[in-house]
Design an enzyme around this catalytic site. Structure first.
Site, PDB file in Angstrom:
ATOM      1  NE  ARG A   1      -7.139  -6.117 -21.586  1.00  0.00           N
ATOM      2  CZ  ARG A   1      -7.091  -6.678 -22.616  1.00  0.00           C
ATOM      3  NH1 ARG A   1      -7.562  -8.051 -22.801  1.00  0.00           N
ATOM      4  NH2 ARG A   1      -6.365  -6.263 -23.667  1.00  0.00           N
TER       5      ARG A   1
ATOM      6  CE  LYS B   1       4.625  -0.709  -2.584  1.00  0.00           C
ATOM      7  NZ  LYS B   1       5.303   0.302  -1.625  1.00  0.00           N
TER       8      LYS B   1
ATOM      9  CD  GLU C   1      10.956  -4.756   5.537  1.00  0.00           C
ATOM     10  OE1 GLU C   1      10.085  -3.706   5.892  1.00  0.00           O
ATOM     11  OE2 GLU C   1      11.844  -4.444   4.286  1.00  0.00           O
TER      12      GLU C   1
ATOM     13  CE  LYS D   1       3.144  -4.180   3.330  1.00  0.00           C
ATOM     14  NZ  LYS D   1       4.213  -4.894   2.471  1.00  0.00           N
TER      15      LYS D   1
ATOM     16  CD  GLU E   1       3.897   3.710  -1.169  1.00  0.00           C
ATOM     17  OE1 GLU E   1       4.654   4.310  -1.976  1.00  0.00           O
ATOM     18  OE2 GLU E   1       3.906   2.466  -1.050  1.00  0.00           O
TER      19      GLU E   1
ATOM     20  NE  ARG F   1       0.876  -0.602   0.735  1.00  0.00           N
ATOM     21  CZ  ARG F   1       0.646  -1.667   0.003  1.00  0.00           C
ATOM     22  NH1 ARG F   1      -0.691  -1.374  -0.332  1.00  0.00           N
ATOM     23  NH2 ARG F   1       1.455  -2.702  -0.001  1.00  0.00           N
TER      24      ARG F   1
ATOM     25  CG  ASN G   1       8.070   2.934   1.280  1.00  0.00           C
ATOM     26  OD1 ASN G   1       8.560   1.733   0.924  1.00  0.00           O
ATOM     27  ND2 ASN G   1       7.442   3.660   0.651  1.00  0.00           N
TER      28      ASN G   1
ATOM     29  CG  HIS H   1      12.043   0.626   2.268  1.00  0.00           C
ATOM     30  ND1 HIS H   1      11.874   0.396   3.665  1.00  0.00           N
ATOM     31  CD2 HIS H   1      11.733  -0.536   1.616  1.00  0.00           C
ATOM     32  CE1 HIS H   1      11.440  -0.692   3.795  1.00  0.00           C
ATOM     33  NE2 HIS H   1      11.132  -1.476   2.758  1.00  0.00           N
TER      34      HIS H   1
ATOM     35  CG  HIS I   1      14.591   1.097  -2.424  1.00  0.00           C
ATOM     36  ND1 HIS I   1      13.514   1.657  -2.710  1.00  0.00           N
ATOM     37  CD2 HIS I   1      14.586  -0.018  -1.843  1.00  0.00           C
ATOM     38  CE1 HIS I   1      12.593   0.711  -2.234  1.00  0.00           C
ATOM     39  NE2 HIS I   1      13.137  -0.390  -2.010  1.00  0.00           N
TER      40      HIS I   1
ATOM     41  CG  HIS J   1      14.589  -5.504   0.210  1.00  0.00           C
ATOM     42  ND1 HIS J   1      14.771  -4.276  -0.385  1.00  0.00           N
ATOM     43  CD2 HIS J   1      13.616  -5.464   0.991  1.00  0.00           C
ATOM     44  CE1 HIS J   1      13.706  -3.361   0.294  1.00  0.00           C
ATOM     45  NE2 HIS J   1      12.934  -4.068   0.824  1.00  0.00           N
TER      46      HIS J   1
END
Length: 540
Positions: A300, A322, A364, A406, A416, A420, A424, A427, A431, A444
């Site tokens: 955990r 993330k 990026e 960032k 997000e 935030r 993207n 993206h 994606h 990517h």
């Protein structure tokens, strides 16, 4: 107003060991009432005279940092005192940024109007020439963090010989005054952590000892990175007194799955690792995402450290917490927000990076300039050849500025919830390209680069940016060595793939678009304009 004078001034005063004074606060202290009340009872003219009196008094004092009201320059005598008695710094902010910062502030009487934007435009037209007349330095604020602004001011003050160095102070971005390493803090309260940027950090035993806590360490890497850097890191960590074990995963975006994740858990359990074991991610974004996810879930939650070895991961995926894996039906749909203890960006690892991997990281970097900082975007355009040649100074600046941008966004919106999501940009299209072609077919960053060209085209078609801006984005993406034409997946398939996106709400596809360059908006768009954009951007 709203440019951050009080916040930046207070931080600058602390750095220079001076006393900080805000002229508005001084007026309120002298009169015993608030600025809005003075405006209401006495009117603006009376307030301006009070302001001029305060500035006359304060500018005669020594060893202070003074934040003035935005309208202080309207008085000719005040302009004279400010310019002749001190060093004047003009923090310049865009109207959109000022509106964002002041929209909930009830203590700005000049903005108590039905159209605050129009009022700000009038004030800017009136005041900007006066700011430039009185200022010794002009600093563009954009939306960077306070540390960056203060360091920019200090650097410029020293460079222009407006102050004689900073005796007794250390550069904000450095861990040590004699260290070439850059250190930026991601400010998240108890979960805050440093990002260290420098050369040969993997062999710096003392540095690693300070960054990797605990005695037991599990390094997670892949078959490409392991032959290059694993032995060096293992040796350094053992020299720092750590007990080290390693797991080497297969390489590639297509390996970012449950089966590979299980290999990390297998190593943890087989070696009886406990809650004090630190996971270290040595590799690119795939390794970082999977290691972070494993750390969030094992017992955990155990600590982990990011050591990104690609430009893409150094400027983006290693920062912000993330983590996750891909699913055949969607990219990064299974994961957790889980912050590292530290990020260590060793720029020496970029020298072994293949050209296409370097270009993928530049996507990026370009993104950060496009959505937040048009001045940085200008710098990227001017320095693209140096970046592609792996010039250390250029890469260090690009990584540092990207991480600053960032980190500031993550500080404001860790999970997000709104802001935030602008990270993207490109993206949603990107994606879709990755999923449509199959993970691993395009890198990517290649997909994001092409996605930014498509997002710029969509922004232009909606009237958010002009043709020149759209063309600049396409040209800088092309100059980075990235594709600018998208694959023809079929219109129905494009829509189907974009519908599986974390940003979508109520079945509507959400896009991050530019309005204008340097400012991003999150919006849904008419289907026909979206299809027109896709048709214009695909390779025929």
């Amino acid at each position: 107003m709203g440019s951050g004078k009080t916040t930046v001034g207070r931080a600058l005063a602390k750095k220079l060991n001076k006393r900080f004074i805000d002229s508005d606060h001084e007026i309120e202290a002298r009169t015993g009432v608030s600025i809005p009340v003075i405006f209401e009872i006495e009117g603006e003219a009376s307030f301006r005279q009070r302001e001029a009196d305060v500035i006359r008094d304060l500018t005669s004092q020594e060893n202070i940092v003074l934040a003035t009201g935005g309208g202080a320059v309207l008085n000719a005598e005040s302009r004279k005192f400010l310019h002749e008695r001190g060093t004047v710094i003009y923090l310049r902010a865009g109207i959109h940024s000022i509106l964002q910062r002041t929209r909930n502030d009830k203590n700005r009487p000049l903005l108590r109007t039905s159209d605050p934007r129009k009022k700000l435009e009038e004030l800017e037209s009136q005041r900007d020439p006066l700011y430039k007349e009185v200022a010794h330095l002009v600093i563009e604020t954009g939306r960077p963090n306070v540390q960056f602004l203060v360091q920019s001011i200090l650097d410029k003050l020293i460079q222009d010989k407006l102050i004689d160095g900073l005796s007794g102070t250390k550069p904000i971005m450095s861990a040590e005054s004699n260290s070439p390493n850059k250190v930026l803090n991601v400010d998240l309260g108890e979960r805050s952590y440093p990002i260290s940027i420098g050369a040969s950090l993997l062999s710096d035993v003392h540095f690693l000892q300070s960054q990797v806590k605990g005695r037991h360490v599990l390094i997670v890497t892949n078959t490409v990175v392991a032959p290059l850097y694993l032995a060096t890191l293992e040796t350094s960590l053992r020299a720092a007194g750590k007990q080290v074990i390693s797991v080497v995963l297969p390489d590639g975006e297509e390996q970012k799955n449950w089966a590979a994740l299980m290999l990390i858990f297998d190593a943890l359990l087989e070696n009886k690792c406990d809650r004090k074991t630190t996971l270290v991610a040595l590799g690119g974004g795939v390794i970082g995402d999977m290691t972070g996810f494993a750390a969030s879930a094992y017992m955990r939650g155990v600590p982990f450290v990011q050591i990104p070895t690609t430009l893409l991961s150094q400027v983006d995926s290693s920062v912000g917490g993330k983590t996750g894996i891909n699913h055949p039906l969607g990219k990064n749909m299974i994961g957790a927000f889980y912050q590292p203890q530290a990020v260590i960006a060793d720029i020496s690892t970029l020298q072994s990076l293949p050209d296409n991997e370097l270009s993928a990281g530049l996507a990026e970097v370009i993104k950060h300039g496009a959505i937040i900082d048009p001045v940085f975007f200008d710098w990227i355009e001017a320095n693209m050849s140096a970046l592609r040649a792996k010039d250390s100074n250029a890469l260090t600046h690009a990584i540092l500025r990207s991480c600053e941008i960032k980190a500031d966004i993550v500080r404001q919106d860790e999970r997000e919830g709104g802001l935030r999501a602008i990270l993207n940009f490109g993206h949603t299209f990107g994606h879709a390209i990755e999923s449509g072609l199959g993970y691993g077919k395009w890198l990517h960053g290649e997909a994001v680069g092409c996605g930014m060209v498509m997002a710029a085209e969509l922004s232009c078609r909606l009237g958010y940016i002009d043709y020149v801006c759209k063309t600049r984005i396409k040209q800088v993406v092309e100059a980075a060595g990235l594709p600018t034409l998208a694959p023809d997946l079929g219109e129905d398939r494009w829509l189907e793939l974009m519908e599986v996106d974390k940003k979508n709400e109520g079945g509507k596809i959400k896009f991050i678009l530019l309005k204008p360059l340097g400012q991003a908006v999150i919006t849904s768009v008419p289907k026909e304009i979206l299809l027109e954009t896709i048709r214009s951007c695909i390779a025929h």
